[in-house]
Scaffold this motif. Structure first.
Motif, PDB file in Angstrom:
ATOM      1  N   PHE A   1      69.490  46.419  51.827  1.00  0.00           N
ATOM      2  CA  PHE A   1      70.549  46.985  51.695  1.00  0.00           C
ATOM      3  C   PHE A   1      70.861  47.691  50.597  1.00  0.00           C
ATOM      4  CE2 PHE A   1      75.203  47.759  51.294  1.00  0.00           C
ATOM      5  CZ  PHE A   1      75.519  48.181  52.247  1.00  0.00           C
ATOM      6  N   LEU A   2      70.713  46.804  49.389  1.00  0.00           N
ATOM      7  CA  LEU A   2      71.228  47.309  47.884  1.00  0.00           C
ATOM      8  C   LEU A   2      70.023  48.385  47.745  1.00  0.00           C
ATOM      9  CD1 LEU A   2      71.645  44.125  46.046  1.00  0.00           C
ATOM     10  CD2 LEU A   2      73.335  45.751  46.884  1.00  0.00           C
ATOM     11  N   ARG A   3      68.840  48.574  47.985  1.00  0.00           N
ATOM     12  CA  ARG A   3      67.718  49.534  47.759  1.00  0.00           C
ATOM     13  C   ARG A   3      67.810  50.664  48.500  1.00  0.00           C
ATOM     14  NH1 ARG A   3      64.944  52.512  45.944  1.00  0.00           N
ATOM     15  NH2 ARG A   3      62.765  52.713  45.669  1.00  0.00           N
ATOM     16  N   LEU A   4      68.390  50.665  49.625  1.00  0.00           N
ATOM     17  CA  LEU A   4      68.447  51.799  50.668  1.00  0.00           C
ATOM     18  C   LEU A   4      69.754  52.382  50.893  1.00  0.00           C
ATOM     19  CD1 LEU A   4      65.458  50.537  53.153  1.00  0.00           C
ATOM     20  CD2 LEU A   4      65.482  52.304  51.154  1.00  0.00           C
ATOM     21  N   MET A   5      70.459  51.345  51.274  1.00  0.00           N
ATOM     22  CA  MET A   5      71.890  51.756  51.656  1.00  0.00           C
ATOM     23  C   MET A   5      72.846  52.317  50.602  1.00  0.00           C
ATOM     24  SD  MET A   5      71.457  51.963  54.790  1.00  0.00           S
ATOM     25  CE  MET A   5      72.770  52.504  55.193  1.00  0.00           C
ATOM     26  N   VAL A   6      72.983  51.549  49.485  1.00  0.00           N
ATOM     27  CA  VAL A   6      73.661  52.000  48.389  1.00  0.00           C
ATOM     28  C   VAL A   6      73.577  53.569  48.099  1.00  0.00           C
ATOM     29  CG1 VAL A   6      74.072  51.878  45.725  1.00  0.00           C
ATOM     30  CG2 VAL A   6      74.187  49.733  47.159  1.00  0.00           C
ATOM     31  N   PRO A   7      71.992  53.737  47.857  1.00  0.00           N
ATOM     32  CA  PRO A   7      71.965  55.304  47.513  1.00  0.00           C
ATOM     33  C   PRO A   7      72.421  56.356  48.809  1.00  0.00           C
ATOM     34  CG  PRO A   7      70.067  54.352  46.813  1.00  0.00           C
ATOM     35  CD  PRO A   7      70.902  53.196  47.488  1.00  0.00           C
TER      36      PRO A   7
ATOM     37  N   ILE B   1      68.065  62.132  32.926  1.00  0.00           N
ATOM     38  CA  ILE B   1      69.477  61.831  33.343  1.00  0.00           C
ATOM     39  C   ILE B   1      69.293  60.570  34.193  1.00  0.00           C
ATOM     40  CG2 ILE B   1      71.490  62.648  34.340  1.00  0.00           C
ATOM     41  CD1 ILE B   1      70.275  65.510  33.681  1.00  0.00           C
ATOM     42  N   ILE B   2      69.055  60.644  35.395  1.00  0.00           N
ATOM     43  CA  ILE B   2      69.528  59.502  36.405  1.00  0.00           C
ATOM     44  C   ILE B   2      68.532  58.207  35.775  1.00  0.00           C
ATOM     45  CG2 ILE B   2      68.904  58.715  38.576  1.00  0.00           C
ATOM     46  CD1 ILE B   2      69.446  61.572  39.403  1.00  0.00           C
ATOM     47  N   ARG B   3      67.483  58.292  35.533  1.00  0.00           N
ATOM     48  CA  ARG B   3      66.664  57.016  35.037  1.00  0.00           C
ATOM     49  C   ARG B   3      66.989  56.534  33.792  1.00  0.00           C
ATOM     50  NH1 ARG B   3      60.647  56.663  37.521  1.00  0.00           N
ATOM     51  NH2 ARG B   3      60.884  57.410  39.517  1.00  0.00           N
ATOM     52  N   LYS B   4      67.660  57.180  32.802  1.00  0.00           N
ATOM     53  CA  LYS B   4      68.182  56.699  31.702  1.00  0.00           C
ATOM     54  C   LYS B   4      69.374  55.577  31.462  1.00  0.00           C
ATOM     55  CE  LYS B   4      65.505  58.865  28.509  1.00  0.00           C
ATOM     56  NZ  LYS B   4      64.837  58.324  27.628  1.00  0.00           N
ATOM     57  N   PHE B   5      70.096  55.585  32.616  1.00  0.00           N
ATOM     58  CA  PHE B   5      71.422  54.857  32.789  1.00  0.00           C
ATOM     59  C   PHE B   5      71.169  53.976  34.025  1.00  0.00           C
ATOM     60  CE2 PHE B   5      72.612  59.031  30.955  1.00  0.00           C
ATOM     61  CZ  PHE B   5      72.940  58.584  29.908  1.00  0.00           C
ATOM     62  N   ARG B   6      71.460  52.769  33.655  1.00  0.00           N
ATOM     63  CA  ARG B   6      71.394  52.012  34.844  1.00  0.00           C
ATOM     64  C   ARG B   6      72.358  51.975  35.917  1.00  0.00           C
ATOM     65  NH1 ARG B   6      72.696  45.940  36.109  1.00  0.00           N
ATOM     66  NH2 ARG B   6      71.235  45.132  37.326  1.00  0.00           N
ATOM     67  N   ILE B   7      73.519  52.418  35.688  1.00  0.00           N
ATOM     68  CA  ILE B   7      74.361  52.681  36.646  1.00  0.00           C
ATOM     69  C   ILE B   7      74.085  53.725  37.651  1.00  0.00           C
ATOM     70  CG2 ILE B   7      75.872  54.295  35.321  1.00  0.00           C
ATOM     71  CD1 ILE B   7      76.981  52.020  38.303  1.00  0.00           C
ATOM     72  N   SER B   8      73.650  54.889  37.039  1.00  0.00           N
ATOM     73  CA  SER B   8      73.059  56.004  37.765  1.00  0.00           C
ATOM     74  C   SER B   8      71.717  55.642  38.571  1.00  0.00           C
ATOM     75  CB  SER B   8      72.705  57.211  37.036  1.00  0.00           C
ATOM     76  OG  SER B   8      71.754  56.933  35.924  1.00  0.00           O
ATOM     77  N   ARG B   9      70.751  54.907  38.043  1.00  0.00           N
ATOM     78  CA  ARG B   9      69.549  54.397  38.818  1.00  0.00           C
ATOM     79  C   ARG B   9      69.967  53.515  39.992  1.00  0.00           C
ATOM     80  NH1 ARG B   9      67.915  52.571  33.518  1.00  0.00           N
ATOM     81  NH2 ARG B   9      67.817  50.776  34.046  1.00  0.00           N
ATOM     82  N   ILE B  10      71.135  52.598  39.734  1.00  0.00           N
ATOM     83  CA  ILE B  10      71.428  52.007  40.874  1.00  0.00           C
ATOM     84  C   ILE B  10      72.063  52.941  42.154  1.00  0.00           C
ATOM     85  CG2 ILE B  10      73.468  50.353  41.520  1.00  0.00           C
ATOM     86  CD1 ILE B  10      73.074  48.886  38.964  1.00  0.00           C
ATOM     87  N   LEU B  11      72.868  53.652  41.723  1.00  0.00           N
ATOM     88  CA  LEU B  11      73.668  54.459  42.743  1.00  0.00           C
ATOM     89  C   LEU B  11      72.515  55.752  43.269  1.00  0.00           C
ATOM     90  CD1 LEU B  11      77.164  55.374  40.878  1.00  0.00           C
ATOM     91  CD2 LEU B  11      76.432  53.775  42.875  1.00  0.00           C
ATOM     92  N   ALA B  12      71.722  56.252  42.514  1.00  0.00           N
ATOM     93  CA  ALA B  12      71.108  57.250  43.026  1.00  0.00           C
ATOM     94  C   ALA B  12      69.722  56.707  43.611  1.00  0.00           C
ATOM     95  CB  ALA B  12      70.844  58.138  42.085  1.00  0.00           C
ATOM     96  N   LEU B  13      69.342  55.781  42.997  1.00  0.00           N
ATOM     97  CA  LEU B  13      67.735  55.279  43.589  1.00  0.00           C
ATOM     98  C   LEU B  13      67.739  53.827  44.190  1.00  0.00           C
ATOM     99  CD1 LEU B  13      65.752  56.645  40.388  1.00  0.00           C
ATOM    100  CD2 LEU B  13      66.025  57.826  42.717  1.00  0.00           C
ATOM    101  N   GLY B  14      68.816  53.201  44.039  1.00  0.00           N
ATOM    102  CA  GLY B  14      68.773  51.750  44.405  1.00  0.00           C
ATOM    103  C   GLY B  14      67.882  50.932  43.553  1.00  0.00           C
ATOM    104  N   ASP B  15      67.735  51.030  42.125  1.00  0.00           N
ATOM    105  CA  ASP B  15      66.962  50.573  41.205  1.00  0.00           C
ATOM    106  C   ASP B  15      67.860  49.575  40.314  1.00  0.00           C
ATOM    107  OD1 ASP B  15      65.290  49.749  39.193  1.00  0.00           O
ATOM    108  OD2 ASP B  15      64.837  51.703  38.624  1.00  0.00           O
ATOM    109  N   TYR B  16      67.813  48.347  40.458  1.00  0.00           N
ATOM    110  CA  TYR B  16      68.617  47.484  39.842  1.00  0.00           C
ATOM    111  C   TYR B  16      67.852  46.840  38.476  1.00  0.00           C
ATOM    112  CZ  TYR B  16      71.550  47.829  43.815  1.00  0.00           C
ATOM    113  OH  TYR B  16      72.544  48.353  44.781  1.00  0.00           O
ATOM    114  N   SER B  17      66.654  47.253  38.232  1.00  0.00           N
ATOM    115  CA  SER B  17      66.108  46.689  36.991  1.00  0.00           C
ATOM    116  C   SER B  17      67.036  47.091  35.662  1.00  0.00           C
ATOM    117  CB  SER B  17      64.914  47.558  36.675  1.00  0.00           C
ATOM    118  OG  SER B  17      64.859  48.890  36.751  1.00  0.00           O
ATOM    119  N   LYS B  18      66.903  46.277  34.750  1.00  0.00           N
ATOM    120  CA  LYS B  18      67.686  46.154  33.291  1.00  0.00           C
ATOM    121  C   LYS B  18      67.189  47.553  32.542  1.00  0.00           C
ATOM    122  CE  LYS B  18      69.950  42.338  34.151  1.00  0.00           C
ATOM    123  NZ  LYS B  18      71.230  42.467  34.199  1.00  0.00           N
ATOM    124  N   LYS B  19      66.037  47.852  32.658  1.00  0.00           N
ATOM    125  CA  LYS B  19      65.219  49.157  31.911  1.00  0.00           C
ATOM    126  C   LYS B  19      64.638  49.961  32.914  1.00  0.00           C
ATOM    127  CE  LYS B  19      64.369  46.520  27.655  1.00  0.00           C
ATOM    128  NZ  LYS B  19      63.239  46.199  26.774  1.00  0.00           N
TER     129      LYS B  19
END
Length: 348
Positions: free
Chosen positions: A80-86, A325-343
């Motif tokens: 859900f976090l990986r697919l449905m958040v984006p 842009i997107i991969r530079k910030f954790r919040i944008s990685r989470i929202l746009a890609l479902g990526d919750y990694s720290k870096k």
């Protein structure tokens, strides 16, 4: 929940790159009897089925790691976090954009699309169906994880044939995701059991051969394209034989992906496209829509010009947009890609 160490297969990443190129082509050109229309129709015979198959292959490891009910719940939560958040993030963006730019849209914004997006029935951004479908297929597989995968593949094949022959499941989109694409998802899951040996054998075969590189690759793609286009026009949409068309193209592009893996000269750009495959799929939509609005609706340029521009920039622009842009910030990685990694991947 215990999982074996995750393996990374270069040829799968390159295979994903080849398929995402066809996704962009399919989203750029309109259907029709001209050459660009044929490219559009050809892309839609196999590109998303190939993506579903890859997803099933990669998801198999998670299914095999399940030992108790809590493992199932953990996988469902992570999916859900990986697919449905984006999914909901891009749905919100598309809704806002269409509110202001509705007069330029091919499909006008409607209340049914907004409400339907909540259950995957309709969406202001049509391309987002893939995320919802993949989530549904994943949950379906988790719920039936105790059933042997080969048996499930046989069942899904039978249901798929019934679906394309009768269309009996078409009235319910959520069911359609399972009945139409489930066979490819489970095909990937079954292949995963043998993939180590398949990968090793294929890479060894192409290691010192150039059979599917260069001009010969073009010939193989041309043959697959011609066969597919002929069958597209000769067979009815409900023909069981149409099931063979995506299989043919999946095999061809997988072989080419392995051949590219063995060639260091051309491997790198395809690896980059593969690394940003999901970024291109999700962000490329907005690049293409912007170009369509500006070049077609505002400037009135000919179809060939704006559609080719949509294809080229829809493939290339999402990479720097995501990287810088997107991969530079954790919040944008989470929202746009479902990526919750720290870096981000670039920082690792």
């Amino acid at each position: 929940m215990t999982e074996k160490q995750k393996k990374y297969y270069d040829e799968l990443n390159i295979f994903r790159a080849l398929i995402i190129i066809w996704v962009v082509i399919g989203h750029s050109f309109d259907s029709g009897n001209d050459f660009l229309g044929l490219l559009h129709g050809y892309a839609y015979t196999f590109h998303m089925k190939a993506f579903i198959l890859i997803s099933g292959l990669l998801f198999a490891r998670k299914l095999k790691s399940i030992t108790k009910i809590n493992d199932c719940l953990e996988i469902v939560k992570n999916r859900f976090l990986r697919l449905m958040v984006p999914y909901f993030f891009y749905t919100a963006i598309s809704t806002v954009l269409k509110l202001f730019l509705d007069r330029y849209a091919n499909n006008r914004l409607s209340l049914s699309a907004i409400l339907g997006s909540l259950v995957g029935v309709e969406n202001p951004n049509g391309g987002l169906w893939f995320l919802y479908a993949l989530f549904v297929l994943s949950i379906f597989a988790v719920a039936l994880y105790r059933v042997p995968t080969k048996m499930m593949l046989a069942v899904m094949l039978a249901i798929h044939i019934i679906h394309i022959k009768t269309g009996v499941f078409s009235a319910i989109p959520l069911v359609t995701h399972i009945t139409y694409y489930g066979v490819f998802f489970y095909c990937g899951i079954v292949i995963a059991d043998y993939y180590d040996s398949i990968s090793a054998s294929m890479n060894e075969f192409f290691k010192n051969r150039k059979m599917l590189t260069g001009a010969v690759s073009v010939i193989y793609v041309a043959v697959a394209f011609i066969i597919t286009v002929i069958c597209m026009n000769a067979l009815k949409d409900d023909s069981v034989l149409t099931l063979l068309l995506p299989v043919l193209n999946i095999i061809v592009y997988y072989c080419i992906a392995v051949a590219i893996t063995s060639s260091q000269k051309i491997k790198k750009p395809f690896m980059t496209i593969g690394d940003y495959g999901m970024d291109i799929y999700l962000i490329g939509y907005y690049v293409q829509i912007t170009l369509r609005v500006v070049l077609k609706s505002m400037l009135g340029l000919p179809y060939v010009i704006y559609s080719v521009a949509m294809c080229i920039f829809g493939l290339l622009l999402p990479i720097p947009i995501s990287k810088y842009i997107i991969r530079k910030f954790r919040i944008s990685r989470i929202l746009a890609l479902g990526d919750y990694s720290k870096k981000s991947k670039e920082e690792k």
